[in-house]
Design a protein around this motif. Sequence first.
Motif, mmCIF file in Angstrom:
data_model
loop_
_atom_site.group_PDB
_atom_site.id
_atom_site.type_symbol
_atom_site.label_atom_id
_atom_site.label_comp_id
_atom_site.label_asym_id
_atom_site.label_seq_id
_atom_site.Cartn_x
_atom_site.Cartn_y
_atom_site.Cartn_z
ATOM 1 N N ARG A 228 0.642 -1.209 0.142
ATOM 2 C CA ARG A 228 -0.064 0.107 0.018
ATOM 3 C C ARG A 228 1.030 1.227 -0.055
ATOM 4 N NH1 ARG A 228 -4.273 0.158 -1.840
ATOM 5 N NH2 ARG A 228 -5.083 2.070 -0.412
ATOM 6 N N THR A 229 0.708 2.092 -1.141
ATOM 7 C CA THR A 229 1.463 3.315 -0.981
ATOM 8 C C THR A 229 0.884 4.486 -1.443
ATOM 9 O OG1 THR A 229 1.636 2.559 -3.458
ATOM 10 C CG2 THR A 229 3.475 1.921 -2.001
ATOM 11 N N PRO A 230 -0.159 5.027 -0.420
ATOM 12 C CA PRO A 230 -1.008 6.148 -0.727
ATOM 13 C C PRO A 230 -0.191 7.277 -1.062
ATOM 14 C CG PRO A 230 -0.930 5.740 1.572
ATOM 15 C CD PRO A 230 -0.240 4.581 1.023
ATOM 16 N N GLY A 231 0.982 7.642 -1.003
ATOM 17 C CA GLY A 231 1.553 9.021 -1.102
ATOM 18 C C GLY A 231 2.312 8.913 -2.608
ATOM 19 N N PHE A 232 1.711 8.134 -3.514
ATOM 20 C CA PHE A 232 2.167 8.213 -4.987
ATOM 21 C C PHE A 232 1.994 9.492 -5.678
ATOM 22 C CE2 PHE A 232 -2.311 7.175 -5.086
ATOM 23 C CZ PHE A 232 -2.950 7.845 -6.310
ATOM 24 N N LEU A 233 2.802 9.414 -6.763
ATOM 25 C CA LEU A 233 2.942 10.493 -7.515
ATOM 26 C C LEU A 233 1.590 10.387 -8.599
ATOM 27 C CD1 LEU A 233 6.714 10.763 -8.344
ATOM 28 C CD2 LEU A 233 5.271 12.236 -6.634
ATOM 29 N N ARG A 234 0.761 11.484 -8.750
ATOM 30 C CA ARG A 234 -0.361 11.048 -9.384
ATOM 31 C C ARG A 234 -0.036 11.501 -11.116
ATOM 32 N NH1 ARG A 234 -4.897 10.415 -6.952
ATOM 33 N NH2 ARG A 234 -4.959 10.829 -4.533
ATOM 34 N N TRP A 235 -0.614 10.740 -11.768
ATOM 35 C CA TRP A 235 -0.359 10.493 -13.437
ATOM 36 C C TRP A 235 -0.938 11.593 -14.033
ATOM 37 C CZ3 TRP A 235 2.776 6.716 -15.529
ATOM 38 C CH2 TRP A 235 2.860 6.752 -17.110
ATOM 39 N N ASN A 236 -0.110 12.640 -14.699
ATOM 40 C CA ASN A 236 -0.564 13.501 -15.714
ATOM 41 C C ASN A 236 -0.392 13.364 -16.979
ATOM 42 O OD1 ASN A 236 -1.279 16.028 -16.946
ATOM 43 N ND2 ASN A 236 -0.576 17.224 -15.124
ATOM 44 N N PRO A 237 -1.398 12.757 -17.887
ATOM 45 C CA PRO A 237 -1.107 12.346 -19.181
ATOM 46 C C PRO A 237 -0.941 13.580 -20.151
ATOM 47 C CG PRO A 237 -3.323 11.975 -18.535
ATOM 48 C CD PRO A 237 -2.719 12.465 -17.373
#
Length: 686
Positions: A228-237
Amino acid sequence: MRLSRLLLASSLILFPTAAGAEEGMWTFDNFPIAAANRDLGVSIDQKWLDRVRLASVRLGSASGGLVSAEGLILTNEHVASRCVEDLSKPERNYVQTGFTPQSRAEERLCPGMVAEILTDISDVTARMHAAGAGLGGEAFIKARDAEAAKIETEACGSDKTRRCQVVTLYRGGQFKLYTYRRYADVRLAFAPEHRASAFGGDLDNFSFPRFAVDAAFVRIYENDRPVRTPGFLRWNPAPPQENQPVFLSGSPGATQRLLTQAQLGTVQDVTLPLEQLINSELRGRLLRFSHENERNAFIAGQAISSIENVYKRGFGRQQSLIDERFMAGRAQTEANLRQRVQADPALRQSIGDPWTDLAKLQEEIVRLYPGYYMLEVRAGGGSQLYNWAKDLVRGAQERPKANADRLPEYGDARLAQVENGLLAARPTYPELDEVQLAWWLSKVREILTVDDPRIAQLLGKESPEQLADRLTRGTKLGDPALRRTLWEGGLTAVQASNDPLIQFLLKIQDVTRSTRTDYEGKVQAPTDRASEALAKARFAVFGTSLYPDATGTLRLTYGRLRGWTRLGRTVPYATTFGGLWQRATGAEPFDVAPRLLAAKDKITASTILNVAASTDTIGGSSGSPAVNAKGEIIGANFDSTVLTQRNAYGYDPELNRSVLVTTSAVTAALRHAYGQSHLLRELGVR
């Protein structure tokens, strides 16, 4: 004698005094937030830094970034290529076809791959300086190594879910304890065909414009479940824009910007030419081997890619060292610092004359470096079987000792890392090991000469080719069960083994260990002493507005997406899929990967594929997540230009460029070429 000038740059060169805009591979505990905000017109803060740090992943000697709440990591295909190759067979070659599972259940374990996330940084400078106080030579090295081992063990003990590492910064000016959360279950989630990431081959390597989908995904697991890695970098396409601010967070390998001019002269005249000479021959031998048949081409593919990358990088560095303007800038920077020191009597008295001390050491390096390099640094020539044998023998010899008395790489806090690589179930190809060992043995004999007494101890009465053939034909170390038995059996089991590679490593330990000890005592120790004095001078003059040389540990750099102009030619900041179709000839290495080519009519030609950035990077930065000011991921670093290889010695804002693959390109490839709808959903892309 210095080589004549081949290249003359007409740009401002920056070196580590007080750092200029966009310059510097900064540690996360000393990142210049205010300067970055001013230079880029953004407003990041400490909370932003912490989130990016905890989403940044070290993958061996490369980097990656967390991009989902379930342990998914974006990195480069060339970073994951060892895993892809390990999972492949000649009859099921994922290198050629890509690895495209349709569900998480089909993800495959990457043998030996470890993912690490930096969770804490603490200062241990006082302890490390005290440990070496008043000592010199071998005693200095041993005392420092012992204290580092003690610090690492105190912090992590035998906990295999964490790794503690004492990191040397500013060439001994500071020491920090880095604590990592460690994940040893890393699985391949996606990789395109190698041709997609390596379009243009070695001709396009270290170049821009570039047209490569150099992206892959791996996932970290624990207890057979995704982490579980809630602090991920959100994907911006979204397509990135020219001059857009960008940050790269990764683990750059090594720079030499803090070397003195005397030290850099030895790099130019001695160490780098030697490395280039032997790398060029290894490349030739591997290419000849690969051309013999299809199986050999499959076996040697990864090794060839690696050596070609190293050789071309070295060529770029050689060009920088014969660039008169570049070297003059370095010399002026050093002269300015020396003048500042001379003007401060108290500082001058406290540090002595480290420049002269280092200059005097260079003759000793000329004498000792070839033996150290050939018998320690490049020992085995890249042979996997040799490296396993070395860890088995040295591990068996070192582990019975007190932790403080061991070679650093076999300290308690580092054994999990050794075991992970040693016991991984990887395929073996003895015919490739034979080529690598024969090359290494022949070059050791050539470089050290036949009359060096170490050669007789190494070869006995056999030729390099005969010895390499005997060792690789007879060894059984390709069996992971045997390696485990020998590792767990310790020195008794290793000494009783009749495996020829084990026996060979036992036989040459006196030669290799004494060569290492000689170099560390006569070169490394006095170099470290003088370098600490130089660091003290820099801190006194420039304060904390300095970044340290890269050390393979997590750093953050910033810049903008932009091209450059040189010799009247302007290079735009971005390439597109349309440019890929135009550049393709259908003939290797400019043949488009089959699955990408099949999707040509589905992928919008104007989709941005690769971009150049003015960020400060070096080898090891591969896979570094490219992050915007909102903390969203917009791409991944995968290369730099050949002119950027001067980055090892100084930053050039006009020419230094990182090369990134964009999230817009990865999104298009996942959707249209590789059918990875489940990954797109996980990334939040509809």
